[in-house]
Design an enzyme around this catalytic site. Structure first.
Site, PDB file in Angstrom:
ATOM      1  CG  HIS A 322      -3.822 -40.033 -23.792  1.00 11.79           C
ATOM      2  ND1 HIS A 322      -3.005 -41.007 -23.275  1.00 11.79           N
ATOM      3  CD2 HIS A 322      -4.752 -39.773 -22.822  1.00 11.79           C
ATOM      4  CE1 HIS A 322      -3.394 -41.325 -22.060  1.00 11.79           C
ATOM      5  NE2 HIS A 322      -4.474 -40.602 -21.761  1.00 11.79           N
ATOM      6  CB  CYS A 340      -7.703 -40.522 -20.968  1.00 18.21           C
ATOM      7  SG  CYS A 340      -7.574 -38.820 -20.368  1.00 18.21           S
TER       8      CYS A 340
END
Length: 415
Positions: A322, A340
């Site tokens: 992301h 992440c």
């Protein structure tokens, strides 16, 4: 009974050719037994199945026997309306044929019996009948996945069952009926994830721009004494280009390939100590333009609550690729995330637009645990091919290679 009548017929034709030269057409004389239309063999055979409108018990074997001692059975072919053959054994003397596999419930069958009399003349009899319907409460339903559409080359196919199936033979019956075909063709296998779930994947990834078809022949097939196969909706999906993103957590970089050719190199940050990103191959599960991420979602002691954009999900537990504009200074040089893979907003937007569900995201050189094979998205590709085959009820005890197709009919055997 021997095959001597057929042998004598061949020899007589040979002698006619030698003696008459152009008279070879004598072998087609209407008076010869082999040139005649097959006679009705009804009086020559007995059939164990039902007569008239009665329906057969699918648990009981079929049996065709020669009667009267004036002929023998030369071949029996039994198929249902779906084209499925019934395996069977024919005695070497042609006196009896008997099915060796259970019939399907709620099916219509056509049995074609070929015979010959003591002079070698061919006979034929076609028998049709139906089998009883199973109790609907005992039917095993199958739902294929994913949904129809276009996917990346890493997308496994799935089959969800409506009831538990345990034991090698019941599982083999189910697996044998679940058909997967791809164009271009590729070697693959089913793997039992649990008693109600199977995954199918090729040995390698699917070919790029392939078509994959799944269908079930389980309808009416006996799985256990209390469970019969039910219907299943067929599925077709396609694959796009082969997109692979390889994240080197040690080098803080992601390299993206299309069909083996590098198309981008992106500086990234991955999980910091205590939250290291999982190593291994993951499959894109979906994409969300904006996701709210909080420390509560992973039980982190470090409080955070952010709206995150261009989020590409790779695990069920919340691992994404992301946009992380707050960590641009660390991207390419340090790992600062909670697991992440973060990158600039521009790079995240490019990645979001480039990948689709089923594409490959691989992480190497992280201090994190290995990606789970099952239960947190699709970690199927982290299972070696040898171990994957061992999860198949049909292939577990076989040597690697194309699976042997079950013979539709067995060759004549001794009584």
């Amino acid at each position: 009974m021997s095959n001597s009548p057929r042998i004598r017929t061949v020899l007589s034709c040979t002698l006619l050719v030698v003696a008459l030269g152009a008279g070879a057409t004598a072998c087609g004389n209407d008076g010869h037994p082999l040139s005649a239309e097959p006679y009705d063999a009804a009086s020559q055979i007995a059939f164990s199945g039902p007569a008239g409108s009665r329906k057969a018990d699918p648990d009981k074997p079929l049996e065709v026997t020669a009667q009267g001692g004036e002929g023998r059975i030369t071949d029996v072919t039994a198929t249902d309306a779906m084209g499925r053959y019934v395996a069977g054994e024919l005695r070497a003397d042609g006196s009896r044929w008997r099915s060796t596999a259970p019939l399907a419930a709620g099916a219509h069958y056509r049995v074609r019996v070929s015979t010959e009399d003591d002079k070698g003349a061919p006979g034929r009899k076609v028998i049709t009948f139906a089998t009883n319907q199973p109790d609907r409460s005992k039917q095993l339903q199958v739902t294929f996945g994913p949904q129809a559409g276009k996917y990346g080359v890493g997308q496994p196919a799935t089959a969800k069952l409506s009831a538990d199936v345990r034991g090698k033979e019941p599982r083999a019956a189910v697996e044998r009926a679940l058909k997967v075909r791809s164009q271009p063709a590729t070697e693959g296998a089913w793997h039992w994830v649990d008693d109600r779930t199977l995954h199918y994947r090729p040995k390698e990834y699917w070919p790029a721009n392939a078509t994959v078809d799944l269908h079930s022949n389980l309808d009416g097939i006996k799985v256990t004494d209390r469970l019969w196969g039910g219907s299943a909706k067929p599925l077709r999906f396609t694959t796009g280009d082969r997109i692979e993103a390889v994240t080197d957590a040690g080098a803080h970089s992601m390299t993206v390939y299309r069909n083996g050719k590098e198309i981008n190199s992106i500086p990234v940050t991955t999980g910091k100590p205590g939250y290291a990103t999982r190593n291994g191959i993951k499959v894109v599960l979906g994409k969300e333009y904006v996701v709210r991420m909080t420390s509560a979602s992973i039980g982190s002691a470090d409080f955070y609550d952010k709206m995150v954009y261009y989020a590409t999900r790779v695990t069920d537990s919340g691992e994404y690729v992301h946009a992380a504009p707050w960590s641009v200074a660390s991207q390419g040089s340090a790992n600062t995330s909670h697991g992440c893979t973060g990158m600039s907003t521009g790079n995240a937007a490019w990645f979001y637009e480039t990948v689709r569900q089923g594409d490959i995201v691989k992480v190497v050189n992280s201090y994190g645990a290995d990606m789970d094979p099952f239960g947190n998205g699709f970690g199927d590709w982290n299972v070696s091919w040898d171990k994957w085959r061992k999860g198949s009820a049909l292939l577990a005890d076989t040597e690697e290679g194309p699976p042997r197709t079950d013979a539709a009919r067995l060759r004549p055997q001794s009584a």
